[in-house]
Design a protein around this motif. Structure first.
Motif, PDB file in Angstrom:
ATOM      1  N   UNK A   1       0.845  -1.204   0.000  1.00 35.43           N
ATOM      2  CA  UNK A   1       0.000   0.000   0.000  1.00 35.43           C
ATOM      3  C   UNK A   1       0.882   1.257   0.000  1.00 35.43           C
ATOM      4  N   UNK A   2       2.001   1.164   0.712  1.00 38.75           N
ATOM      5  CA  UNK A   2       2.945   2.282   0.734  1.00 38.75           C
ATOM      6  C   UNK A   2       3.510   2.541  -0.674  1.00 38.75           C
TER       7      UNK A   2
ATOM      8  N   UNK B   1      -3.990   7.676  -4.180  1.00 37.57           N
ATOM      9  CA  UNK B   1      -4.596   8.057  -2.912  1.00 37.57           C
ATOM     10  C   UNK B   1      -4.883   6.787  -2.102  1.00 37.57           C
ATOM     11  N   UNK B   2      -4.229   6.657  -0.980  1.00 38.82           N
ATOM     12  CA  UNK B   2      -4.373   5.444  -0.155  1.00 38.82           C
ATOM     13  C   UNK B   2      -4.614   5.848   1.297  1.00 38.82           C
ATOM     14  N   UNK B   3      -5.545   5.171   1.949  1.00 38.35           N
ATOM     15  CA  UNK B   3      -5.753   5.376   3.379  1.00 38.35           C
ATOM     16  C   UNK B   3      -5.871   4.014   4.068  1.00 38.35           C
ATOM     17  N   UNK B   4      -5.089   3.833   5.133  1.00 42.10           N
ATOM     18  CA  UNK B   4      -5.203   2.616   5.935  1.00 42.10           C
ATOM     19  C   UNK B   4      -6.006   2.961   7.185  1.00 42.10           C
ATOM     20  N   UNK B   5      -7.006   2.149   7.460  1.00 43.46           N
ATOM     21  CA  UNK B   5      -7.755   2.327   8.718  1.00 43.46           C
ATOM     22  C   UNK B   5      -7.535   1.106   9.594  1.00 43.46           C
ATOM     23  N   UNK B   6      -6.997   1.343  10.759  1.00 43.16           N
ATOM     24  CA  UNK B   6      -6.678   0.258  11.695  1.00 43.16           C
ATOM     25  C   UNK B   6      -7.744   0.240  12.792  1.00 43.16           C
TER      26      UNK B   6
ATOM     27  N   UNK C   1       5.474   2.242   8.287  1.00 48.02           N
ATOM     28  CA  UNK C   1       5.174   2.540   6.872  1.00 48.02           C
ATOM     29  C   UNK C   1       4.762   4.001   6.703  1.00 48.02           C
ATOM     30  N   UNK C   2       5.145   4.536   5.559  1.00 50.47           N
ATOM     31  CA  UNK C   2       4.825   5.930   5.263  1.00 50.47           C
ATOM     32  C   UNK C   2       3.597   5.965   4.379  1.00 50.47           C
ATOM     33  N   UNK C   3       2.434   5.912   5.037  1.00 56.12           N
ATOM     34  CA  UNK C   3       1.181   5.926   4.292  1.00 56.12           C
ATOM     35  C   UNK C   3       0.125   6.532   5.236  1.00 56.12           C
TER      36      UNK C   3
END
Lengths: 130, 194
Positions: free
Chosen positions: A84-85, A93-98, A118-120
Protein backbone atom coordinates in the motif's frame (compact mmCIF):
# COMPACT_ATOMS: atom_id res chain seq x y z
CA UNK A 1 -10.89 -4.69 -13.96
CA UNK A 2 -9.45 -7.50 -11.91
CA UNK A 3 -11.69 -10.01 -10.20
CA UNK A 4 -12.47 -9.51 -6.51
CA UNK A 5 -10.76 -11.80 -4.03
CA UNK A 6 -12.87 -13.10 -1.19
CA UNK A 7 -11.73 -15.53 1.47
CA UNK A 8 -14.13 -16.71 4.14
CA UNK A 9 -12.60 -16.55 7.59
CA UNK A 10 -12.14 -19.55 9.89
CA UNK A 11 -11.07 -19.86 13.52
CA UNK A 12 -7.45 -19.46 12.46
CA UNK A 13 -7.57 -17.45 9.24
CA UNK A 14 -9.04 -14.00 8.64
CA UNK A 15 -11.86 -12.97 6.35
CA UNK A 16 -10.47 -11.20 3.33
CA UNK A 17 -12.46 -9.00 0.99
CA UNK A 18 -10.63 -7.30 -1.84
CA UNK A 19 -13.27 -5.88 -4.13
CA UNK A 20 -12.36 -3.04 -6.49
CA UNK A 21 -15.92 -2.57 -7.80
CA UNK A 22 -15.96 1.23 -8.36
CA UNK A 23 -19.53 1.54 -7.03
CA UNK A 24 -18.85 -0.17 -3.71
CA UNK A 25 -15.15 -0.82 -3.26
CA UNK A 26 -14.05 -2.76 -0.20
CA UNK A 27 -10.61 -3.74 0.96
CA UNK A 28 -10.70 -5.46 4.30
CA UNK A 29 -8.95 -8.05 6.44
CA UNK A 30 -10.76 -9.02 9.62
CA UNK A 31 -10.86 -11.72 12.27
CA UNK A 32 -8.11 -13.98 13.52
CA UNK A 33 -4.85 -14.78 11.86
CA UNK A 34 -2.73 -17.75 12.88
CA UNK A 35 -2.70 -19.86 9.74
CA UNK A 36 -0.80 -23.12 9.76
CA UNK A 37 1.16 -21.88 6.75
CA UNK A 38 1.27 -18.07 6.79
CA UNK A 39 3.09 -17.70 3.50
CA UNK A 40 0.64 -19.94 1.62
CA UNK A 41 -2.27 -18.02 3.09
CA UNK A 42 -1.01 -14.49 2.37
CA UNK A 43 0.65 -15.12 -1.00
CA UNK A 44 -2.57 -14.84 -3.08
CA UNK A 45 -3.43 -11.61 -1.25
CA UNK A 46 -0.04 -10.07 -1.97
CA UNK A 47 -0.23 -11.18 -5.61
CA UNK A 48 -3.71 -9.72 -5.92
CA UNK A 49 -2.43 -6.39 -4.59
CA UNK A 50 0.43 -6.42 -7.10
CA UNK A 51 -2.13 -6.77 -9.88
CA UNK A 52 -4.43 -4.17 -8.41
CA UNK A 53 -1.57 -1.66 -7.99
CA UNK A 54 -1.09 -1.57 -11.76
CA UNK A 55 -4.41 0.18 -12.18
CA UNK A 56 -5.95 1.11 -8.82
CA UNK A 57 -9.10 3.09 -8.06
CA UNK A 58 -8.69 6.85 -7.53
CA UNK A 59 -8.88 6.17 -3.79
CA UNK A 60 -8.12 2.96 -1.90
CA UNK A 61 -9.30 2.66 1.69
CA UNK A 62 -7.90 -0.46 3.30
CA UNK A 63 -9.47 -1.65 6.57
CA UNK A 64 -7.70 -3.87 9.07
CA UNK A 65 -10.07 -5.15 11.72
CA UNK A 66 -8.21 -7.96 13.41
CA UNK A 67 -9.07 -9.57 16.71
CA UNK A 68 -5.82 -11.43 16.94
CA UNK A 69 -2.75 -12.21 14.87
CA UNK A 70 0.38 -14.18 15.69
CA UNK A 71 3.92 -12.91 15.12
CA UNK A 72 4.32 -14.91 11.92
CA UNK A 73 1.24 -13.14 10.51
CA UNK A 74 2.52 -9.76 11.69
CA UNK A 75 5.34 -9.99 9.19
CA UNK A 76 2.93 -10.70 6.33
CA UNK A 77 0.61 -7.88 7.41
CA UNK A 78 3.61 -5.59 7.12
CA UNK A 79 4.16 -6.90 3.58
CA UNK A 80 0.58 -5.86 2.72
CA UNK A 81 1.16 -2.41 4.22
CA UNK A 82 4.39 -2.05 2.26
CA UNK A 83 2.48 -2.73 -0.95
CA UNK A 84 0.00 0.00 0.00
CA UNK A 85 2.95 2.28 0.73
CA UNK A 86 4.34 1.60 -2.77
CA UNK A 87 0.97 2.57 -4.27
CA UNK A 88 0.97 5.75 -2.22
CA UNK A 89 4.55 6.52 -3.32
CA UNK A 90 3.42 6.11 -6.92
CA UNK A 91 1.02 9.01 -6.37
CA UNK A 92 -2.19 7.07 -5.64
CA UNK A 93 -4.60 8.06 -2.91
CA UNK A 94 -4.37 5.44 -0.15
CA UNK A 95 -5.75 5.38 3.38
CA UNK A 96 -5.20 2.62 5.94
CA UNK A 97 -7.75 2.33 8.72
CA UNK A 98 -6.68 0.26 11.70
CA UNK A 99 -9.71 -0.83 13.74
CA UNK A 100 -9.20 -2.09 17.27
CA UNK A 101 -11.50 -2.85 20.22
CA UNK A 102 -11.39 0.25 22.41
CA UNK A 103 -10.13 -1.71 25.42
CA UNK A 104 -7.43 -3.60 23.54
CA UNK A 105 -4.22 -1.73 24.20
CA UNK A 106 -2.04 -4.34 22.52
CA UNK A 107 -4.01 -4.13 19.27
CA UNK A 108 -3.94 -0.34 19.44
CA UNK A 109 -0.16 -0.37 19.94
CA UNK A 110 0.26 -2.79 17.05
CA UNK A 111 -1.51 -0.27 14.80
CA UNK A 112 0.60 2.60 16.06
CA UNK A 113 3.76 0.62 15.39
CA UNK A 114 2.73 -0.20 11.86
CA UNK A 115 1.89 3.47 11.33
CA UNK A 116 5.45 4.34 12.43
CA UNK A 117 7.02 1.80 10.11
CA UNK A 118 5.17 2.54 6.87
CA UNK A 119 4.83 5.93 5.26
CA UNK A 120 1.18 5.93 4.29
CA UNK A 121 -1.88 7.85 5.61
CA UNK A 122 -3.01 5.85 8.61
CA UNK A 123 -6.07 6.22 10.81
CA UNK A 124 -6.65 4.52 14.17
CA UNK A 125 -10.29 3.61 14.66
CA UNK A 126 -11.39 2.32 18.07
CA UNK A 127 -14.66 0.38 18.20
CA UNK A 128 -16.91 -0.92 20.96
CA UNK A 129 -17.61 -4.59 21.40
CA UNK A 130 -20.87 -5.69 22.95
CA UNK B 1 6.57 -47.17 31.36
CA UNK B 2 3.61 -48.92 29.79
CA UNK B 3 4.60 -51.93 31.91
CA UNK B 4 4.22 -49.81 35.05
CA UNK B 5 0.70 -48.89 34.05
CA UNK B 6 -0.26 -52.48 33.32
CA UNK B 7 0.34 -53.58 36.86
CA UNK B 8 -2.56 -52.67 39.13
CA UNK B 9 -0.49 -51.69 42.12
CA UNK B 10 2.25 -49.73 40.36
CA UNK B 11 -0.30 -48.08 38.09
CA UNK B 12 -2.19 -46.76 41.08
CA UNK B 13 0.99 -45.50 42.68
CA UNK B 14 2.22 -43.86 39.47
CA UNK B 15 -1.04 -42.22 38.53
CA UNK B 16 -1.78 -41.02 42.04
CA UNK B 17 1.69 -39.49 42.41
CA UNK B 18 1.30 -37.88 39.03
CA UNK B 19 -2.07 -36.54 40.09
CA UNK B 20 -0.69 -35.15 43.36
CA UNK B 21 2.22 -33.49 41.57
CA UNK B 22 -0.14 -31.80 39.16
CA UNK B 23 -2.42 -30.66 41.97
CA UNK B 24 0.46 -29.34 44.01
CA UNK B 25 1.87 -27.34 41.09
CA UNK B 26 -1.65 -26.17 40.17
CA UNK B 27 -1.23 -27.52 36.68
CA UNK B 28 -4.41 -27.26 34.65
CA UNK B 29 -3.06 -28.69 31.42
CA UNK B 30 -0.14 -31.01 30.73
CA UNK B 31 0.84 -32.48 27.39
CA UNK B 32 3.84 -34.23 25.93
CA UNK B 33 4.11 -34.93 22.25
CA UNK B 34 4.18 -33.38 18.82
CA UNK B 35 2.98 -29.81 18.73
CA UNK B 36 0.87 -29.70 15.61
CA UNK B 37 -1.33 -26.89 14.40
CA UNK B 38 -4.37 -28.90 15.54
CA UNK B 39 -2.91 -29.19 19.04
CA UNK B 40 -2.28 -25.44 19.16
CA UNK B 41 -5.87 -24.75 18.15
CA UNK B 42 -7.30 -27.27 20.59
CA UNK B 43 -5.29 -26.01 23.59
CA UNK B 44 -6.01 -22.36 22.92
CA UNK B 45 -9.72 -23.10 22.53
CA UNK B 46 -9.66 -25.05 25.79
CA UNK B 47 -7.88 -22.25 27.64
CA UNK B 48 -10.23 -19.64 26.20
CA UNK B 49 -13.36 -21.38 27.38
CA UNK B 50 -11.88 -22.02 30.82
CA UNK B 51 -10.85 -18.35 31.16
CA UNK B 52 -14.31 -17.22 30.08
CA UNK B 53 -15.83 -19.49 32.70
CA UNK B 54 -13.57 -18.01 35.34
CA UNK B 55 -14.32 -14.52 34.08
CA UNK B 56 -10.73 -13.47 33.65
CA UNK B 57 -10.29 -9.96 32.30
CA UNK B 58 -10.47 -9.80 28.51
CA UNK B 59 -6.96 -8.35 28.39
CA UNK B 60 -5.64 -11.28 30.42
CA UNK B 61 -7.46 -13.78 28.18
CA UNK B 62 -5.96 -12.21 25.09
CA UNK B 63 -2.47 -12.19 26.54
CA UNK B 64 -2.70 -15.85 27.60
CA UNK B 65 -3.95 -16.78 24.13
CA UNK B 66 -1.13 -14.83 22.54
CA UNK B 67 1.62 -16.30 24.71
CA UNK B 68 0.26 -19.85 24.29
CA UNK B 69 0.35 -19.58 20.50
CA UNK B 70 3.88 -18.20 20.42
CA UNK B 71 5.18 -20.79 22.92
CA UNK B 72 3.55 -23.70 21.10
CA UNK B 73 4.83 -22.47 17.76
CA UNK B 74 8.33 -22.13 19.16
CA UNK B 75 8.32 -25.81 20.07
CA UNK B 76 6.63 -26.82 16.84
CA UNK B 77 9.19 -24.94 14.74
CA UNK B 78 12.39 -25.12 16.74
CA UNK B 79 12.46 -28.26 18.88
CA UNK B 80 14.91 -30.87 17.73
CA UNK B 81 13.06 -33.66 15.99
CA UNK B 82 12.99 -36.89 17.90
CA UNK B 83 13.96 -39.55 15.41
CA UNK B 84 12.45 -42.33 17.45
CA UNK B 85 9.17 -41.09 16.07
CA UNK B 86 8.83 -41.17 12.35
CA UNK B 87 6.21 -38.51 11.80
CA UNK B 88 8.44 -35.58 12.59
CA UNK B 89 7.10 -32.63 10.64
CA UNK B 90 6.42 -30.83 13.89
CA UNK B 91 8.70 -30.51 16.87
CA UNK B 92 7.72 -32.19 20.09
CA UNK B 93 8.01 -31.24 23.69
CA UNK B 94 6.16 -30.79 26.91
CA UNK B 95 3.57 -28.07 27.44
CA UNK B 96 2.15 -27.02 30.80
CA UNK B 97 -0.27 -24.41 32.01
CA UNK B 98 -0.45 -23.68 35.70
CA UNK B 99 -2.45 -21.05 37.44
CA UNK B 100 -3.29 -19.66 40.83
CA UNK B 101 -5.26 -16.61 41.94
CA UNK B 102 -2.48 -14.27 40.90
CA UNK B 103 -1.14 -15.48 37.57
CA UNK B 104 -0.98 -17.90 34.67
CA UNK B 105 2.28 -19.66 33.95
CA UNK B 106 2.91 -21.16 30.56
CA UNK B 107 5.81 -23.57 30.37
CA UNK B 108 7.37 -25.41 27.48
CA UNK B 109 10.21 -27.92 27.55
CA UNK B 110 11.95 -29.32 24.51
CA UNK B 111 15.19 -30.73 23.24
CA UNK B 112 17.57 -28.45 21.37
CA UNK B 113 21.05 -29.07 20.00
CA UNK B 114 23.91 -27.97 22.21
CA UNK B 115 25.32 -25.76 19.46
CA UNK B 116 22.16 -23.65 19.56
CA UNK B 117 22.17 -23.12 23.32
CA UNK B 118 24.56 -20.17 23.51
CA UNK B 119 22.86 -18.00 20.89
CA UNK B 120 19.45 -18.72 22.40
CA UNK B 121 20.72 -17.89 25.89
CA UNK B 122 22.17 -14.62 24.61
CA UNK B 123 18.91 -13.68 22.91
CA UNK B 124 16.87 -14.38 26.03
CA UNK B 125 19.34 -12.49 28.25
CA UNK B 126 19.20 -9.55 25.88
CA UNK B 127 15.39 -9.52 25.87
CA UNK B 128 15.26 -9.75 29.66
CA UNK B 129 17.64 -6.81 30.04
CA UNK B 130 15.48 -4.50 27.92
CA UNK B 131 12.91 -1.91 28.91
CA UNK B 132 9.48 -1.82 27.26
CA UNK B 133 10.64 0.97 24.93
CA UNK B 134 13.75 -0.96 23.93
CA UNK B 135 11.67 -4.07 23.25
CA UNK B 136 9.35 -2.07 21.01
CA UNK B 137 12.34 -0.74 19.12
CA UNK B 138 13.78 -4.23 18.72
CA UNK B 139 10.39 -5.54 17.56
CA UNK B 140 10.12 -2.84 14.91
CA UNK B 141 13.65 -3.48 13.74
CA UNK B 142 13.10 -7.24 13.55
CA UNK B 143 9.75 -7.02 11.73
CA UNK B 144 11.33 -4.72 9.14
CA UNK B 145 14.65 -6.44 8.66
CA UNK B 146 13.99 -10.03 9.67
CA UNK B 147 13.11 -12.59 7.05
CA UNK B 148 10.57 -15.33 7.52
CA UNK B 149 12.36 -18.64 8.07
CA UNK B 150 11.44 -21.60 5.87
CA UNK B 151 9.41 -22.86 8.82
CA UNK B 152 7.46 -19.61 8.95
CA UNK B 153 9.12 -18.14 12.04
CA UNK B 154 9.48 -14.38 12.12
CA UNK B 155 12.06 -14.24 14.95
CA UNK B 156 9.57 -12.20 16.93
CA UNK B 157 8.11 -14.74 19.34
CA UNK B 158 10.24 -14.16 22.44
CA UNK B 159 10.23 -10.38 21.98
CA UNK B 160 6.48 -10.45 21.67
CA UNK B 161 6.01 -12.62 24.78
CA UNK B 162 8.18 -10.24 26.82
CA UNK B 163 6.21 -7.24 25.57
CA UNK B 164 2.77 -8.74 26.05
CA UNK B 165 3.43 -10.09 29.53
CA UNK B 166 5.57 -7.23 30.82
CA UNK B 167 7.47 -9.92 32.77
CA UNK B 168 10.92 -11.44 32.52
CA UNK B 169 11.17 -14.75 30.70
CA UNK B 170 12.21 -17.57 33.01
CA UNK B 171 14.41 -20.14 31.30
CA UNK B 172 17.06 -22.76 31.83
CA UNK B 173 19.04 -25.35 29.94
CA UNK B 174 19.87 -28.84 31.09
CA UNK B 175 22.65 -30.62 29.24
CA UNK B 176 21.46 -34.12 28.37
CA UNK B 177 24.47 -35.47 26.46
CA UNK B 178 27.17 -34.39 23.99
CA UNK B 179 24.61 -33.42 21.40
CA UNK B 180 21.48 -32.21 23.11
CA UNK B 181 20.13 -30.07 25.90
CA UNK B 182 16.68 -29.69 27.39
CA UNK B 183 15.34 -26.14 27.20
CA UNK B 184 12.64 -24.98 29.61
CA UNK B 185 10.86 -21.65 29.25
CA UNK B 186 8.18 -20.18 31.50
CA UNK B 187 6.15 -17.06 30.74
CA UNK B 188 4.00 -15.43 33.38
CA UNK B 189 0.80 -13.51 32.80
CA UNK B 190 -0.54 -11.67 35.86
CA UNK B 191 -4.32 -12.02 36.31
CA UNK B 192 -4.78 -8.32 36.78
CA UNK B 193 -6.35 -5.63 34.71
CA UNK B 194 -3.77 -3.64 32.77
Amino acid sequence: MIQPLRIQGTDDTPTVILDPNPDSPRFEISGRSLPEDVVAFYEPILEWLDDYAKNPLPKTIFDFKLEYFNTASSKLLLDILLKLEDMYDDGHDVLVRWHYPEDDEDMQEAGEEYADIVEVPFEQVPYKID
Amino acid sequence: MSQVLKNNHSALEFVYEFYLKMKKSKISLAYEGEITHQITKAFTALAESSMQREQDYTTVQKKVFHVMVECLQNVSKHAERDFNYYSSKDGRGIFLISKDEKEYNITTGNIIRNDKVESLRELLEKINSMTKEELTKLYKQQIREGRLSPKGGAGLGFIDIARKTGQKLIYSFLRIDDENSFFVLTSTIPRVKT
